[in-house]
Scaffold this motif. Structure first.
Motif, mmCIF file in Angstrom:
data_model
loop_
_atom_site.group_PDB
_atom_site.id
_atom_site.type_symbol
_atom_site.label_atom_id
_atom_site.label_comp_id
_atom_site.label_asym_id
_atom_site.label_seq_id
_atom_site.Cartn_x
_atom_site.Cartn_y
_atom_site.Cartn_z
ATOM 1 N N HIS A 216 8.528 4.450 3.367
ATOM 2 C CA HIS A 216 8.975 4.433 2.188
ATOM 3 C C HIS A 216 9.768 6.069 1.320
ATOM 4 C CE1 HIS A 216 5.222 1.634 1.527
ATOM 5 N NE2 HIS A 216 5.862 1.447 2.120
ATOM 6 N N CYS B 282 4.972 9.381 0.029
ATOM 7 C CA CYS B 282 4.988 8.282 0.477
ATOM 8 C C CYS B 282 5.281 8.592 1.762
ATOM 9 C CB CYS B 282 4.763 7.228 -0.032
ATOM 10 S SG CYS B 282 4.132 5.732 0.950
ATOM 11 N N MET C 15 10.425 7.606 -2.669
ATOM 12 C CA MET C 15 9.587 7.754 -2.619
ATOM 13 C C MET C 15 8.913 9.417 -2.350
ATOM 14 S SD MET C 15 6.343 5.044 -1.933
ATOM 15 C CE MET C 15 5.071 5.229 -3.580
ATOM 16 N N LYS D 55 4.205 5.718 4.198
ATOM 17 C CA LYS D 55 4.065 4.467 4.949
ATOM 18 C C LYS D 55 4.876 3.878 5.486
ATOM 19 C CE LYS D 55 -0.299 3.630 3.782
ATOM 20 N NZ LYS D 55 -1.581 3.700 4.711
ATOM 21 N N PRO E 224 1.055 -0.689 -0.067
ATOM 22 C CA PRO E 224 0.093 -0.152 0.013
ATOM 23 C C PRO E 224 0.699 1.140 0.072
ATOM 24 C CG PRO E 224 -0.029 -0.969 1.743
ATOM 25 C CD PRO E 224 1.261 -1.817 1.400
ATOM 26 N N HIS E 225 0.511 2.185 -0.549
ATOM 27 C CA HIS E 225 0.957 3.888 -0.804
ATOM 28 C C HIS E 225 -0.101 4.713 -0.563
ATOM 29 C CE1 HIS E 225 4.770 1.902 -2.232
ATOM 30 N NE2 HIS E 225 3.965 1.560 -3.770
ATOM 31 N N ASN E 226 0.726 5.028 -0.053
ATOM 32 C CA ASN E 226 0.042 6.737 0.242
ATOM 33 C C ASN E 226 1.018 8.085 -1.043
ATOM 34 O OD1 ASN E 226 1.692 7.905 2.383
ATOM 35 N ND2 ASN E 226 0.490 7.514 3.710
HETATM 36 CU CU LIG Z 1 4.359 3.841 -0.128
#
Ligand SMILES: [Cu+2]
Length: 139
Positions: free
Chosen positions: A127, A117, A132, A119, A77-79
């Protein structure tokens, strides 16, 4: 008219109505998509482990920017967190593995808007720390 002819006639009529409605709907969606293109910028950002691609995008001040965010990672999962140049969070969305999301923003203030991100799995680096992150330049 025999009943079997009548049934066939009604079936064809119903299919014609359904087909026409479907065509009209597709046409209106196409027209609205076209009118979107003339007034906004669309950018696709792929989210991978652990990078945004592209990681730098730009848009003109006041022009609607449609971001299509695609999480291409397998099971990760990422945000997508976006801050304005003053550090105020303006977008915060979770995007699960394989999911696509579209968000439209109109930014009136020129500057650099960082996105990343954050996460993290257990005690591993975030991340963002893995690379990221990126930036949106509004000019
Ligand atoms: Cu991520």
């Amino acid at each position: 008219m025999s009943s079997s002819y009548y049934t066939r006639f009604v079936s064809i009529l119903a299919l014609t109505v359904i087909f026409s409605a479907h065509t009209a709907l597709a046409l209106s969606q196409e027209l609205s998509a076209q009118s979107d293109v003339s007034t906004s910028t669309e950018t696709v950002i792929d989210m991978e482990s652990y990078v945004f691609s592209p990681s730098e995008i730009s848009v003109a001040v006041g022009t609607p920017l449609r971001l299509l965010l695609r999480n291409q990672s397998f099971l990760v999962p990422h945000n997508f967190l976006l801050d304005d140049p003053n550090g105020v969070r303006i977008l915060d969305v979770d995007i699960s593995s394989g999911e696509n999301q579209s968000h439209t923003l109109t930014l009136a203030e020129p500057g650099i808007y960082p996105f990343y991100c954050d996460k993290q799995l257990l005690f591993f680096p975030t991340h963002r720390e893995e690379g990221m992150e990126g930036r949106l330049i509004v000019q």
